[in-house]
Design a protein around this motif. Structure first.
Motif, mmCIF file in Angstrom:
data_model
loop_
_atom_site.group_PDB
_atom_site.id
_atom_site.type_symbol
_atom_site.label_atom_id
_atom_site.label_comp_id
_atom_site.label_asym_id
_atom_site.label_seq_id
_atom_site.Cartn_x
_atom_site.Cartn_y
_atom_site.Cartn_z
ATOM 1 N N LEU A 152 0.863 -1.110 -0.113
ATOM 2 C CA LEU A 152 0.156 -0.018 0.117
ATOM 3 C C LEU A 152 0.801 1.307 -0.024
ATOM 4 O O LEU A 152 2.049 1.146 0.299
ATOM 5 N N SER A 153 0.085 2.153 -0.387
ATOM 6 C CA SER A 153 0.698 3.532 -0.268
ATOM 7 C C SER A 153 0.116 4.455 0.758
ATOM 8 O O SER A 153 -0.953 4.253 1.221
ATOM 9 N N GLY A 154 0.817 5.431 1.603
ATOM 10 C CA GLY A 154 0.417 5.995 2.577
ATOM 11 C C GLY A 154 -0.312 7.465 2.111
ATOM 12 O O GLY A 154 -0.660 7.738 0.948
ATOM 13 N N GLY A 155 -0.323 8.465 3.124
ATOM 14 C CA GLY A 155 -0.790 9.692 2.970
ATOM 15 C C GLY A 155 -2.172 9.905 3.279
ATOM 16 O O GLY A 155 -2.555 8.813 4.101
ATOM 17 N N ARG A 156 -2.921 11.007 3.111
ATOM 18 C CA ARG A 156 -4.323 11.045 3.956
ATOM 19 C C ARG A 156 -5.423 10.542 3.008
ATOM 20 O O ARG A 156 -6.387 10.047 3.420
ATOM 21 N N SER A 157 -5.216 10.349 1.593
ATOM 22 C CA SER A 157 -6.251 10.091 0.816
ATOM 23 C C SER A 157 -6.760 8.586 0.978
ATOM 24 O O SER A 157 -7.915 8.412 1.010
ATOM 25 N N PRO A 158 -5.970 7.682 1.584
ATOM 26 C CA PRO A 158 -6.251 6.283 1.545
ATOM 27 C C PRO A 158 -7.128 5.800 2.558
ATOM 28 O O PRO A 158 -7.412 4.882 2.943
ATOM 29 N N ILE A 159 -7.185 7.015 3.902
ATOM 30 C CA ILE A 159 -7.881 6.471 4.952
ATOM 31 C C ILE A 159 -9.217 5.940 4.764
ATOM 32 O O ILE A 159 -9.688 4.707 5.340
ATOM 33 N N ALA A 160 -10.068 6.438 4.048
ATOM 34 C CA ALA A 160 -11.519 5.966 3.865
ATOM 35 C C ALA A 160 -11.480 4.288 3.185
ATOM 36 O O ALA A 160 -12.175 3.368 3.366
ATOM 37 N N PHE A 161 -10.309 4.275 2.059
ATOM 38 C CA PHE A 161 -10.103 3.030 1.625
ATOM 39 C C PHE A 161 -9.675 2.092 2.573
ATOM 40 O O PHE A 161 -10.307 0.805 2.598
ATOM 41 N N PHE A 162 -8.712 2.267 3.107
ATOM 42 C CA PHE A 162 -8.241 1.360 4.472
ATOM 43 C C PHE A 162 -9.340 0.844 5.100
ATOM 44 O O PHE A 162 -9.368 -0.313 5.732
ATOM 45 N N GLU A 163 -10.156 1.807 5.375
ATOM 46 C CA GLU A 163 -11.301 1.574 6.762
ATOM 47 C C GLU A 163 -12.405 0.431 5.954
ATOM 48 O O GLU A 163 -12.793 -0.405 6.676
ATOM 49 N N ARG A 164 -12.729 0.690 4.834
ATOM 50 C CA ARG A 164 -13.625 -0.103 4.143
ATOM 51 C C ARG A 164 -12.868 -1.484 3.755
ATOM 52 O O ARG A 164 -13.346 -2.576 3.807
ATOM 53 N N LEU A 165 -11.694 -1.694 3.458
ATOM 54 C CA LEU A 165 -10.976 -2.816 2.946
ATOM 55 C C LEU A 165 -10.730 -3.675 4.522
ATOM 56 O O LEU A 165 -11.110 -4.997 4.376
ATOM 57 N N SER A 166 -10.594 -2.998 5.637
ATOM 58 C CA SER A 166 -10.578 -3.516 6.927
ATOM 59 C C SER A 166 -11.721 -4.428 7.001
ATOM 60 O O SER A 166 -11.807 -5.658 8.116
ATOM 61 N N GLY A 167 -13.125 -4.037 6.558
ATOM 62 C CA GLY A 167 -14.217 -4.754 6.794
ATOM 63 C C GLY A 167 -14.534 -5.804 5.759
ATOM 64 O O GLY A 167 -15.742 -6.549 6.019
ATOM 65 N N GLN A 168 -13.719 -6.121 4.988
ATOM 66 C CA GLN A 168 -13.844 -7.055 3.877
ATOM 67 C C GLN A 168 -13.687 -8.456 4.397
ATOM 68 O O GLN A 168 -12.871 -8.624 5.320
ATOM 69 N N GLU A 169 -14.640 -9.412 3.959
ATOM 70 C CA GLU A 169 -14.460 -10.596 4.539
ATOM 71 C C GLU A 169 -13.628 -11.588 3.824
ATOM 72 O O GLU A 169 -13.959 -11.776 2.512
ATOM 73 N N LEU A 170 -12.559 -11.764 4.286
ATOM 74 C CA LEU A 170 -11.447 -12.756 3.709
ATOM 75 C C LEU A 170 -10.578 -13.221 4.863
ATOM 76 O O LEU A 170 -10.736 -12.864 5.825
ATOM 77 N N ASP A 171 -9.906 -14.108 4.515
ATOM 78 C CA ASP A 171 -8.723 -14.786 5.670
ATOM 79 C C ASP A 171 -7.636 -13.870 5.761
ATOM 80 O O ASP A 171 -6.561 -14.282 5.093
ATOM 81 N N TRP A 172 -7.954 -12.841 6.604
ATOM 82 C CA TRP A 172 -6.766 -11.757 6.836
ATOM 83 C C TRP A 172 -5.456 -12.781 7.327
ATOM 84 O O TRP A 172 -4.308 -12.126 7.098
ATOM 85 N N SER A 173 -5.612 -13.743 7.987
ATOM 86 C CA SER A 173 -4.443 -14.477 8.551
ATOM 87 C C SER A 173 -3.442 -15.029 7.510
ATOM 88 O O SER A 173 -2.159 -15.326 7.841
ATOM 89 N N ARG A 174 -3.900 -15.007 6.255
ATOM 90 C CA ARG A 174 -3.188 -15.635 5.105
ATOM 91 C C ARG A 174 -2.466 -14.110 4.236
ATOM 92 O O ARG A 174 -2.155 -14.541 3.139
ATOM 93 N N VAL A 175 -2.831 -13.010 4.799
ATOM 94 C CA VAL A 175 -2.333 -11.788 4.022
ATOM 95 C C VAL A 175 -1.393 -11.118 4.777
ATOM 96 O O VAL A 175 -1.220 -11.151 5.807
ATOM 97 N N VAL A 176 -0.274 -10.768 3.954
ATOM 98 C CA VAL A 176 1.080 -10.055 4.190
ATOM 99 C C VAL A 176 1.002 -8.705 3.736
ATOM 100 O O VAL A 176 0.650 -8.518 2.518
ATOM 101 N N VAL A 177 0.953 -7.551 4.559
ATOM 102 C CA VAL A 177 0.601 -6.211 4.003
ATOM 103 C C VAL A 177 2.109 -5.571 4.467
ATOM 104 O O VAL A 177 2.647 -5.685 5.357
ATOM 105 N N SER A 178 2.286 -4.657 3.302
ATOM 106 C CA SER A 178 3.697 -3.949 3.595
ATOM 107 C C SER A 178 3.286 -2.401 2.690
ATOM 108 O O SER A 178 2.144 -2.234 2.334
ATOM 109 N N LEU A 179 4.171 -1.646 2.833
ATOM 110 C CA LEU A 179 4.306 -0.244 2.299
ATOM 111 C C LEU A 179 5.227 -0.022 0.972
ATOM 112 O O LEU A 179 6.248 -0.581 1.328
ATOM 113 N N ALA A 180 4.724 0.369 0.056
ATOM 114 C CA ALA A 180 5.524 0.843 -1.171
ATOM 115 C C ALA A 180 6.616 1.822 -0.634
ATOM 116 O O ALA A 180 7.633 1.936 -1.066
#
Length: 238
Positions: free
Chosen positions: A49-77
């Motif tokens: 992902l990229s940071g900044g202020r614009s992605p906040i709403a996207f991050f919050e919606r993505l956090s509520g998505q149904e998927l197996d998060w334990s199998r996801v690795v997140v990092s930053l560009a």
């Protein structure tokens, strides 16, 4: 509305959305589905992902998505070389707005590392990124009005290395010429290999920057152009 120049030998497509809320929702749905597909195919998924202020709403919606998060690795560009507690920390932003609820089960590889200097911090981040599943499954970029993306800034001292297809480092020290913060960034060679790359931008000024970038070829002048040589989906709203 397609946001692309059909005269260029690029693989760029785009969506024009009604506003920031729709952009955040559509982007979250696309990313979540791509992560599910990656998990089904390979047992795990990587999201950068990229940071900044614009992605906040996207991050919050993505956090509520149904998927197996334990199998996801997140990092930053990219990341500003500031502590997690600092207001400018991209990692802090991700932890507050994405890695919560079920999404807190995801793994996370941050770029910030305490060190004597930025070069040493980049080396430590490079070592940490050895644990990131590659190729990256989903990459979400932003873009500045100067045509930078991640922390690949025009005129940055390390830009040539960061844009080189032969770069073997996973993280480089970078400098924003017009901003005081020292930066850390993944290079083009790592980012451009993503299976799905999305560019999210808002406002008429960013659309004008995008049009200018699509009309030229100088990567050093507008580093975002390097990503037009690979499949890219653009999400834009006023």
């Amino acid at each position: 509305m397609a946001i692309c120049n059909l005269d260029l030998p690029v693989q760029v497509s785009g969506l024009s959305l009604s506003g920031p809320e729709q952009l955040a929702e559509e982007l979250a749905l696309t990313v979540a589905q791509a992560l599910r597909t990656a998990i089904e195919a390979r047992g795990r998924a990587s999201l950068v992902l990229s940071g900044g202020r614009s992605p906040i709403a996207f991050f919050e919606r993505l956090s509520g998505q149904e998927l197996d998060w334990s199998r996801v690795v997140v990092s930053l560009a990219d990341e500003r070389w500031v502590a997690l507690s600092h207001a400018d920390s991209n990692e802090g932003l991700v932890r507050r707005h994405l890695l919560r609820g079920n999404a807190a089960r995801a793994g996370f590889i941050g770029l910030y590392r305490p060190a004597q200097n930025l070069d040493e911090a980049a080396q430590r981040a490079d070592q940490a990124l050895a644990e990131l599943p590659q190729p990256i499954d989903v990459l979400v970029l932003g873009m500045g009005e100067d045509g930078h993306t991640a922390s690949l800034f025009p005129s940055s001292p390390n830009l040539a290395s960061a844009l080189s297809p032969d770069c073997r480092q996973r993280c480089l020290p970078m400098q924003a010429p017009t901003a005081p913060r020292q930066r850390l960034s993944m290079p083009l060679a790592l980012l451009a290999g993503a299976r799905l790359t999305l560019l999210a931008i808002q406002g008429q000024a960013k659309l004008a920057t995008l049009s200018e970038a699509l009309a030229g070829e100088d990567l050093a002048q507008m580093p975002i152009r390097a990503f037009f040589l690979h499949p890219l989906e653009i999400y834009w709203c006023p």
